[in-house]
Scaffold this motif. Structure first.
Motif, short mmCIF file in Angstrom:
data_model
loop_
_atom_site.label_atom_id
_atom_site.label_comp_id
_atom_site.label_asym_id
_atom_site.label_seq_id
_atom_site.Cartn_x
_atom_site.Cartn_y
_atom_site.Cartn_z
N PHE A 77 0.86 -1.19 0.00
CA PHE A 77 0.00 0.00 0.00
C PHE A 77 0.90 1.23 0.00
N ASN A 78 0.72 2.04 -1.07
CA ASN A 78 1.70 3.09 -1.37
C ASN A 78 1.29 4.46 -0.80
N GLY A 79 0.95 4.46 0.50
CA GLY A 79 0.71 5.72 1.20
C GLY A 79 -0.70 6.26 1.08
N ASP A 80 -0.99 7.27 1.91
CA ASP A 80 -2.32 7.91 1.98
C ASP A 80 -3.41 6.89 2.29
N PHE A 81 -3.22 6.16 3.39
CA PHE A 81 -4.25 5.23 3.87
C PHE A 81 -5.38 6.03 4.54
N LYS A 133 0.00 -6.34 8.41
CA LYS A 133 1.46 -6.19 8.52
C LYS A 133 1.99 -7.07 9.65
N MET A 134 1.24 -7.13 10.75
CA MET A 134 1.63 -8.01 11.86
C MET A 134 1.59 -9.48 11.45
N LEU A 135 0.55 -9.84 10.70
CA LEU A 135 0.37 -11.25 10.34
C LEU A 135 1.39 -11.70 9.29
N LYS A 160 6.69 -10.11 6.26
CA LYS A 160 7.63 -10.20 5.13
C LYS A 160 6.94 -10.12 3.77
N PHE A 161 5.61 -10.09 3.76
CA PHE A 161 4.86 -10.12 2.49
C PHE A 161 3.89 -8.95 2.35
N PHE A 162 3.79 -8.13 3.37
CA PHE A 162 2.81 -7.04 3.38
C PHE A 162 3.58 -5.75 3.67
N PHE A 163 3.49 -4.79 2.75
CA PHE A 163 4.36 -3.61 2.82
C PHE A 163 3.55 -2.32 2.86
N LEU A 164 4.07 -1.35 3.58
CA LEU A 164 3.41 -0.05 3.71
C LEU A 164 4.43 1.05 3.46
#
Length: 476
Positions: A243-247, A265-267, A270-274
């Motif tokens: 997710f590339n910002g501005d959530f 991100k917690m779960l 290594k595969f979920f990026f912010l």
């Protein structure tokens, strides 16, 4: 000639009513080309630019209208709205004052003028009390002994995030319920630590049989976020998301989006990026609703912890050494390389400020003309196709993927394929007839573009939690 210009303006008005702001601007510009002495053409174009968040252009148009007719109240109104939107309260206050003086019966303008005066005072106050190393809002927070009452009807969260907790959370949020404060604190603190320890530019590859989905701005549009997951699949170890910002901000489910993204991100760390966006910043959150929403749904401490976690977020993600993904865009200096991003110590500077590498990564936009130009937003700058080409060639990149701007089709490929904008908030702010989009990338690193439409949501207006009159300005 004058009649032709009016006919073009009327076509612009029709496009404006259809919430197609780019087409409206095209017609207003053609009208101005035929007759540049009519101030209403400029104020109409200013209003369409405001809708596209091109506040710098709106200020220029309103200023031109004032030059043509110094008594044209609407021009002062537009310029005040645009300056307020980019947090230039001390500039806006002069125009609000003119509007109130010329039209004392206008209650909205009077309220805006008073709100602007408060903002100027608050800005000065916050600057005066700013402490470089303020203690964390987590100090004194005793999570271990915080009780979750028996009456709480949601899933329980122990030390580790679980899919079961996320599934329950998704349903809770759909039904207008909140998480227990203990879990909110727990999630934010865990993710703050995770992202703090990541590089300023995260580097990731897509393994065979895996997929990475890149999403642009979601801006508190929770039900549209769920639509992405419904259409494209929920995050998993084989299906990562960036997710590339501005959530947050503008949309009125910013807490729900931030907490759901943080839970994922917690779960799947290594595969979920912010990536951080320009709305993961304090001054924007104060203006555009997220601070007010945190206080309304939880408390001020939740906002302060979110603020700390936002300033810990990475600023970019490099995908397979091919795509630099960052929220805004490229730089004022051709000498900047990926190594400069790698070396940037984002922890030394919590907020992006008015200049420098971090500000440019969060705020800049592409332009069609070569070279660099002043920002249409009034913040940052714009960069042309030649700038993008040189940057990609120098750094061995195929393209730059960025977000930060509405695109009517949800995405746009520009600069000879080297600059890609993706925006994931369809029917943005309930006032733009745009699609949303996301990009799927598999191990062959080909970009697969997907468009989607907005879905219905409960009747809560955008900016519902903005406490400074911004919500009333949305309709102007």
């Amino acid at each position: 000639m004058a009649e032709d210009a009016v006919a073009l303006k009327n076509k612009g008005n029709d496009a404006f009513k259809a919430k197609d702001w780019p087409t409206a601007i095209e017609y207003y510009t053609k009208a101005i080309d035929l007759n540049d002495k009519e101030p209403s053409f400029f104020t109409n174009r200013a209003q369409a630019n405001i809708k596209l968040e091109a506040y710098g252009y709106a200020i220029a148009d309103a200023t031109k209208a004032i030059e043509i007719n110094p008594d044209f109240i609407k021009a002062y109104y537009r310029r005040a709205v645009a300056n307020t939107s980019i947090l230039k309260h001390s500039d806006a206050i002069h125009d609000w004052k003119v509007v109130v003086r010329k039209n004392p019966a206008d209650k909205t303008a009077k309220a805006q003028y008073e709100a602007c005066q408060k903002m100027v005072k608050r800005d000065a106050f916050l600057k005066a009390i700013e402490i470089a190393d303020a203690p964390s809002a987590a100090e004194g927070l005793d999570l271990e002994n915080m009780i979750v009452e028996d009456s709480y009807d949601g899933a329980k969260l122990k030390d580790e995030m679980t899919q079961e907790f996320i599934d329950d959370m998704i349903e809770r949020f759909k039904n207008g319920k909140k998480l227990h404060k203990k879990y909110v604190f727990q999630i934010i603190l865990a993710v703050k630590e995770l992202v703090y320890n990541e590089a300023t530019m995260v580097e990731t590859k897509v393994a065979p049989d895996h997929k990475l989905t890149v999403c642009g701005d979601t801006h508190g549009q929770y039900f549209d976020l769920l639509e992405i997951f419904r259409l494209n699949g929920f995050p998993s170890e084989k299906h990562g998301y960036l997710f590339n910002g501005d959530f947050v901000d503008r949309g009125s489910w910013s807490c729900e989006i931030a907490l759901l993204l943080y839970a994922y991100k917690m779960l799947f760390p290594k595969f979920f990026f912010l990536n951080r966006g320009n709305h993961e910043t304090d001054d924007m959150n104060r203006m555009y609703g997220f601070e007010g929403e945190c206080k309304a749904k939880y408390n001020e401490r939740v906002f302060k912890l979110f603020s700390e976690s936002f300033s810990a977020l990475p600023l970019a993600t490099l995908i397979g050494d091919k795509y630099l993904t960052l929220h805004g865009g490229l730089f004022s200096d051709d000498a900047i390389t990926l190594d400069d991003i790698r070396k940037l110590n984002r922890h030394n500077q919590r907020q992006p400020g008015q200049a420098g590498l971090m500000m440019e990564m969060l705020w800049t936009d592409p332009q069609t003309a070569p070279g660099r130009g002043p920002s249409k937003r009034g913040v940052g700058l714009q960069f042309g196709p030649d700038v993008t080409k040189r940057f990609c060639e120098k750094n061995g990149l195929e393209a730059v993927i960025r977000s930060h701007e509405v695109r009517m089709e949800g995405y746009e490929v520009e600069h000879d394929g080297r600059c890609i904008t993706v925006f994931s908030a369809p029917k943005y702010c309930d006032s733009t007839e745009n699609k949303g989009a996301y990009i799927n990338i598999e191990s062959d690193y080909k970009l697969q573009f997907n468009k989607f439409d907005a879905v219905p949501h409960p009747d809560i207006k955008p900016m519902a939690y903005a406490n400074n009159g911004m919500s009333s300005m949305m309709g102007m």
